[in-house]
Design a protein around this motif. Structure first.
Motif: not given
Length: 576
Positions: A489-502
């Protein structure tokens, strides 16, 4: 149906796992589509109509291959004739010999450039089945060109994948980790040439096989050798790579030690990076000289690849980091580089002279995320922050300033190498030369305000002719998982976790600049309670190697423990 609805919603602006027909329905089967779309179950032709015609605009994901238990897929490389080389890296020790040894191989009877868009996909192997112990392909057959330990009638006395010392008279270890492949043709029709294969270890190695394709399409192996890296003081963790536009393999040193240089000569530090035991192996490679950390962590170009003795060149100019790979644009000047691990950056290099990576300017990306944390929807705008300019010759002189230190010089809480204070002073006050940008690239990028939050940024690639001719004006990059520094919840990137990747797509302008990345293939869903395959087998898990075809389709190889058998996928953005 909740999963399918959510996935298709994400595909409205990106892409994900989509089949054109119903599960197990004729012509629209999960077999034909690889991954199920929002279609009928067991319906003839699928409830979406014959061949899934009303979903032809939806991107499609097809499972092209699976590999044996414990193995990851590495070294995806397509020749100009559509042949596909790939490796079976570190298969399970529980497999029967010889399948328990890593393999370097090629698909025979197969033309990737002519791959049928409606090809029936490979099924997911059942746990405990024979198929789970083999390479299973949708078409063609896998020809093993060599396995770890093969001696080729004495041509490789220590065995394929053996890591030898610089004098090449003793083996330091046997690797089971073949990674990058590059085929360099030696004749006009591409039926003969040399296959270069990286071995991802500390120290590293690169083997070279002379390979020939007969008129019946079968491949055979002639002379085999290891590239001599002694002139560049050896390599470490030789990971993925690309073939340069001028025909030279670009091998990536995935140096996880690069952001922790202060512990390089700490004899008590044996459980992390840099492991003192690994440093001592490099010392063994060097015949007793304690290694300088700033000699490792670069892109290594293998020049004169057809010569009896290829010549490796370390390009200090491309920065020191945990390089996954580098891809050179058609201008032969612009290079994009990925850095594997957590809290990492994304980099661009612009050479001073086309076709020559020995001098130029290095940049790092600054990210502005879209106003959503939905991993399947959030794109990122990119601006580029200049870090510094240098030549290989300048950097070699700066690197030499740190020669001569060993474990006897280490003082707890101090360092014999570049300090954080030096880097910050350089960034804030323009004090000192640009060595910091190239020798401590990650820390320099952070000090300059670039984003250093990427997590497991893997293969990055283009279709060279598609980019040059603007028919496939995209670059693709695999993010193995969205976690850690990308999902806080900090910095420039704050995404929902996806342990399978993109897998992300990045548009390229006429000058080969990119200013935006968007998710196009999203793994999952993830089921933490699943005993096997916690990432859905209907989509990717921990994507790694990528190939982009002439028609815009993308080949995706997995490096995952979240699929019991790693898979090769074909992503078709046009849904055919």
């Amino acid at each position: 149906m909740k999963l399918h609805y959510k996935t298709l919603l994400a595909l409205a602006i990106t892409a994900a796992l989509a089949g054109c027909g119903g599960d197990d329905g004729k012509d629209g089967a999960a077999g034909a589509a690889g991954a199920a779309g929002a279609a009928g179950v067991d319906g003839t032709n699928g409830t979406n109509g014959t061949d899934g015609a009303d979903l032809t605009a939806a991107p499609r994901l097809t499972r092209l291959a699976t590999v044996p238990l414990g193995a990851e897929i590495t070294g995806l490389f397509k020749t100009d004739n559509g042949e596909l080389f790939f490796n079976v890296q570190h298969p399970s020790d529980t497999l029967a010999a010889p399948d328990n040894n890593a393999a370097v191989g090629v698909i025979e009877g197969f033309d990737l450039d002519q791959l049928d868009p409606k090809l029936a996909a490979v099924a997911v192997p059942a746990s405990g089945s024979t198929e789970a112990t083999q390479v299973i392909l949708a078409t063609g057959s896998y020809k093993v060109l060599g396995r770890a330990g093969d001696t080729y009638q004495g041509a490789m006395p220590f065995g394929l994948g053996a890591i030898t010392n610089g004098a090449n008279n003793a083996s330091l270890k046997q690797s089971q980790d073949p990674d990058f492949n590059a085929f360099v043709a030696s004749n006009a029709d591409g039926s003969a040439g040399y296959l270069y294969t990286s071995w991802e270890d500390r120290p590293g190695a690169v083997s070279r096989m002379e390979v020939t394709r007969a008129t019946d399409g079968s491949w055979s192996v002639g002379d085999v050798m290891n590239v001599d890296f002694s002139a560049v003081l050896g390599t470490i963790i030789n990971c993925f790579g690309t073939l340069s536009p001028w025909g030279t393999p670009l091998v990536a040193e995935e140096n996880y030690e690069a952001e922790n240089t202060e512990r390089w000569n700490d004899a008590s530090y044996t459980s992390g990076y840099p492991s003192y035991n690994d440093v001592k192996l490099i010392q063994d490679y060097l015949g007793g000289t304690y290694p300088n950390p700033y000699n490792y962590g670069y892109i290594v170009e293998i020049t004169d690849p057809l010569a009896a003795n290829p010549v490796p060149v370390k390009h200090f100019t491309l920065g020191r980091m945990a390089h996954e790979n580098a891809v050179v644009m058609p201008d032969q000047k612009t290079v994009y580089l990925t850095d594997d691990g957590s809290h990492k950056g994304f980099y661009k290099f612009i050479a001073s002279t086309a076709g020559d990576l020995s001098a130029g300017t290095l940049y790092a990306a600054k990210v502005t995320q879209d106003a959503t944390s939905d991993t399947a929807r959030a794109g990122m705008n990119l601006t580029w922050i200049e870090l510094g300019s240098a030549t290989n010759a300048q950097l070699a002189t700066w690197i030499a300033d740190y020669d001569g230190f060993d474990e006897t010089d280490y003082v707890d809480g101090a360092t014999n190498y570049i300090t954080d204070a030096e880097i910050q002073n350089w960034a804030d006050n323009n004090v000192g030369d640009d060595r910091y940008a190239f020798l401590e690239t990650l820390k320099a990028a952070a000090a300059k305000g670039a984003t250093t939050e990427f997590r497991k940024m893997e293969g990055i690639n283009i279709n060279y002719h598609g980019v040059a001719g603007n028919t496939v004006p995209f670059m693709y990059v695999a993010m193995s998982e969205i976690a850690s520094s990308m999902a806080d919840d900090s910095g420039d990137i704050q995404l929902d976790q996806n342990l399978c990747g993109v897998v992300y797509r990045l548009g390229l302008d006429a000058n080969y600049n990119t200013s935006r990345m968007e998710p196009v293939v999203v793994g999952g869903p993830y089921d933490a309670t699943a005993a096997v395959n916690p990432c859905s087998t209907d989509s990717i898990s921990n994507p790694d190697n990528l190939i982009i075809l002439d028609d815009g389709r993308v080949i995706i190889g997995e490096d995952t423990s979240k699929h019991e058998n790693n898979m090769i996928w074909v992503y078709n953005p046009e849904g055919k």
